[in-house]
Write an enzyme that holds these catalytic residues in place. Structure first.
Site, mmCIF file in Angstrom:
data_model
loop_
_atom_site.group_PDB
_atom_site.id
_atom_site.type_symbol
_atom_site.label_atom_id
_atom_site.label_comp_id
_atom_site.label_asym_id
_atom_site.label_seq_id
_atom_site.Cartn_x
_atom_site.Cartn_y
_atom_site.Cartn_z
ATOM 1 N N CYS A 247 0.911 -1.087 -0.088
ATOM 2 C CA CYS A 247 -0.051 0.085 -0.004
ATOM 3 C C CYS A 247 1.016 1.243 0.147
ATOM 4 O O CYS A 247 0.272 2.177 -0.196
ATOM 5 C CB CYS A 247 -0.827 -0.164 1.188
ATOM 6 S SG CYS A 247 -2.133 -1.433 1.415
ATOM 7 N N HIS B 238 -2.959 7.184 3.150
ATOM 8 C CA HIS B 238 -3.354 5.932 2.618
ATOM 9 C C HIS B 238 -4.794 5.747 3.250
ATOM 10 O O HIS B 238 -5.178 5.764 4.472
ATOM 11 C CB HIS B 238 -2.549 4.847 3.049
ATOM 12 C CG HIS B 238 -2.875 3.471 2.559
ATOM 13 N ND1 HIS B 238 -3.596 3.225 1.495
ATOM 14 C CD2 HIS B 238 -2.939 2.314 3.263
ATOM 15 C CE1 HIS B 238 -4.043 1.925 1.312
ATOM 16 N NE2 HIS B 238 -3.627 1.442 2.605
ATOM 17 N N ASN C 148 -10.558 0.133 0.734
ATOM 18 C CA ASN C 148 -8.964 0.544 0.538
ATOM 19 C C ASN C 148 -8.569 -0.050 -0.597
ATOM 20 O O ASN C 148 -8.711 -1.321 -1.184
ATOM 21 C CB ASN C 148 -8.289 -0.345 1.887
ATOM 22 C CG ASN C 148 -6.815 -0.303 1.788
ATOM 23 O OD1 ASN C 148 -6.368 -0.008 1.092
ATOM 24 N ND2 ASN C 148 -6.501 -1.008 2.832
HETATM 25 N N1 ACO Z 1 -18.554 -7.796 10.331
HETATM 26 C C1 ACO Z 1 -18.939 -7.964 11.546
HETATM 27 N N2 ACO Z 1 -18.181 -8.407 12.358
HETATM 28 C C2 ACO Z 1 -16.903 -8.329 12.165
HETATM 29 C C3 ACO Z 1 -16.396 -8.260 11.185
HETATM 30 C C4 ACO Z 1 -17.394 -7.805 10.017
HETATM 31 N N3 ACO Z 1 -16.821 -7.445 8.719
HETATM 32 N N4 ACO Z 1 -14.968 -8.450 10.859
HETATM 33 C C5 ACO Z 1 -14.556 -8.928 12.361
HETATM 34 N N5 ACO Z 1 -15.954 -8.967 13.148
HETATM 35 C C6 ACO Z 1 -15.820 -9.232 14.417
HETATM 36 C C7 ACO Z 1 -14.865 -9.879 15.033
HETATM 37 O O1 ACO Z 1 -14.891 -11.384 14.697
HETATM 38 C C8 ACO Z 1 -15.061 -9.780 16.375
HETATM 39 O O2 ACO Z 1 -15.820 -10.579 16.901
HETATM 40 P P1 ACO Z 1 -15.545 -11.213 18.312
HETATM 41 O O3 ACO Z 1 -15.538 -10.078 19.325
HETATM 42 O O4 ACO Z 1 -16.943 -12.151 18.500
HETATM 43 O O5 ACO Z 1 -14.466 -11.964 18.448
HETATM 44 C C9 ACO Z 1 -15.227 -8.361 16.613
HETATM 45 O O6 ACO Z 1 -16.047 -7.939 15.300
HETATM 46 C C10 ACO Z 1 -14.357 -7.369 16.759
HETATM 47 O O7 ACO Z 1 -13.229 -7.685 15.903
HETATM 48 P P2 ACO Z 1 -11.965 -6.828 16.065
HETATM 49 O O8 ACO Z 1 -10.989 -7.674 14.954
HETATM 50 O O9 ACO Z 1 -11.604 -6.683 17.589
HETATM 51 O O10 ACO Z 1 -12.293 -5.559 15.454
HETATM 52 P P3 ACO Z 1 -11.416 -4.097 15.420
HETATM 53 O O11 ACO Z 1 -12.254 -3.190 16.160
HETATM 54 O O12 ACO Z 1 -9.849 -4.428 15.496
HETATM 55 O O13 ACO Z 1 -11.556 -3.825 13.864
HETATM 56 C C11 ACO Z 1 -10.326 -3.980 11.707
HETATM 57 C C12 ACO Z 1 -10.909 -4.694 12.832
HETATM 58 C C13 ACO Z 1 -11.460 -2.949 11.064
HETATM 59 C C14 ACO Z 1 -9.670 -4.898 10.911
HETATM 60 C C15 ACO Z 1 -9.240 -3.142 12.476
HETATM 61 O O14 ACO Z 1 -8.252 -4.001 13.345
HETATM 62 C C16 ACO Z 1 -8.513 -2.203 11.417
HETATM 63 O O15 ACO Z 1 -8.745 -1.333 10.791
HETATM 64 N N6 ACO Z 1 -7.149 -2.812 11.212
HETATM 65 C C17 ACO Z 1 -6.566 -2.389 10.290
HETATM 66 C C18 ACO Z 1 -6.716 -3.192 9.023
HETATM 67 C C19 ACO Z 1 -6.349 -2.267 7.768
HETATM 68 O O16 ACO Z 1 -6.379 -1.161 7.623
HETATM 69 N N7 ACO Z 1 -5.788 -3.276 6.891
HETATM 70 C C20 ACO Z 1 -5.321 -2.636 5.767
HETATM 71 C C21 ACO Z 1 -4.862 -3.768 4.779
HETATM 72 S S1 ACO Z 1 -3.403 -3.363 4.025
HETATM 73 C C22 ACO Z 1 -3.155 -1.963 4.107
HETATM 74 O O17 ACO Z 1 -3.500 -1.097 3.610
HETATM 75 C C23 ACO Z 1 -2.033 -1.891 4.879
#
Ligand code: ACO
Length: 316
Positions: free
Chosen positions: A109, A243, A273
């Protein structure tokens, strides 16, 4: 270097959070509050090569540089259907008859900033006068679409800029720290009769919490270093173009810098993204809307799988 033309292209298919909730255990409420994303564009009847060519053509047209005066094409791409030839050579064939060298790079990214870093070196050493940078990505195709944790985050798209010699790039910084397991996608290769390790393919694996933490830390590290190099403070920057991964990551960075929301334009709400394409798509939109005034100070910052980061401080 300076940017003298911009372009972008997006798939026509608009996919809302509610459409995803039709086959995934997710909801518009969860996706919007955790990421800020409302819709994304996904390749459907279109393909990435054509999108990349359209973005490139738009950037060439807005720069006014004749095709035959392009000295280098750099394409930032993580993966696409063609392992070889490179996507940059496909773009070259699509924009017309230019016979310049072409190269693909995978800076995840942060690929746009990596491309800027290389373009600056080519311009500075007189190896090129005009460099076309195209970032074209289809991250939706890395995901397992039965997994809600990753598939809801991404969109496909392409963004491009034309750069030439100038003194608008005040400072830049690219970093890499090997962290293979935090974020990866393994695609299949053909097997051979001698291959005893039989590597398996695996859709995108992401430790969301680690990525979040590394993104905020990495981005702030780059921004603060570049501000210092430029003899500037956060208030001096007109726009922070980050980003477009997640609104909460951007909010976290913005609050650490104690800056107002309107200095952080975002389009991830509409496009999700789009990996390395996200910043050049954003720049193209702002440029076409006339929001980038000559002389404006821009801070670009990106992070991605690797783990890599990149930042650039430039004057528009
Ligand atoms: N819909 C509903 N529930 C979901 C989803 C979804 N799409 N995805 C995860 N959950 C659930 C999980 O299973 C978890 O359930 P549980 O509590 O029963 O275990 C709950 O939601 C909370 O999950 P977390 O992973 O704790 O949620 P968090 O608040 O950390 O958000 C997220 C997750 C959005 C992925 C966050 O961690 C994030 O933004 N991370 C960065 C990801 C990112 O930007 N990646 C970029 C990829 S590549 C790049 O650009 C570098």
């Amino acid at each position: 270097m300076k940017i003298i033309g911009t372009g972008s292209a997006l798939p026509t298919k608009v996919v809302s959070n509610d459409m995803l909730a039709g086959f995934l255990d997710t909801s518009d409420e969860w996706i919007t509050t955790r990421t800020g994303i409302a819709t994304r564009r996904l390749l459907s009847d279109d393909n990435l090569g054509d999108l990349a060519i359209e973005a490139a053509r738009n950037a060439v047209a807005s720069s006014g540089v004749p095709i035959e005066e392009i000295d280098y094409i750099i394409c930032s791409n993580v993966a696409n259907n063609y392992v070889t030839p490179s996507l940059s050579t496909i773009i070259q064939g699509g924009i017309g008859d230019c016979a310049c060298p072409c190269m693909d790079l995978n800076g995840a990214c942060a690929g746009f900033i990596y491309a800027i870093d290389i373009a600056e070196a080519l311009l500075k050493t007189d190896r090129a006068r005009h460099v076309l940078i195209v970032c074209a990505e289809e991250p939706s195709k890395f995901c397992n679409w039965h997994q809600r944790e990753t598939s809801v985050l991404f969109g496909d798209g392409a963004g491009a800029v034309m750069v030439t010699g100038g003194d608008n790039l005040i400072a830049r910084r690219v970093t890499a720290r090997s962290q293979k397991d935090v974020l990866y996608y393994k695609r299949p290769l053909e097997s051979t009769p001698y291959d005893r390790q039989r590597d398996t393919s695996e859709p995108l694996v992401m430790n969301g919490k680690d990525v979040f933490r590394m993104a905020v830390q990495g981005s702030l590290g780059d921004i603060n270093t570049l501000l210092k190099e430029g003899g500037l403070v956060p208030n001096d920057i007109d726009f922070y173009l980050l980003h477009q991964a997640n609104l909460r990551i951007i909010k976290s960075i913005r609050e650490s810098l104690n800056q107002p929301e309107d200095k952080f334009p975002c389009n991830l709400q509409r496009y999700g993204n789009t990996s390395s394409a996200s910043i050049p798509i954003l720049i193209d939109e702002l440029a076409r809307e006339g929001r980038l005034k000559p002389g404006a100070l821009l801070m670009l910052s990106a992070f991605g799988a690797g783990f890599v980061t990149g930042g650039a401080l430039l004057r528009w």
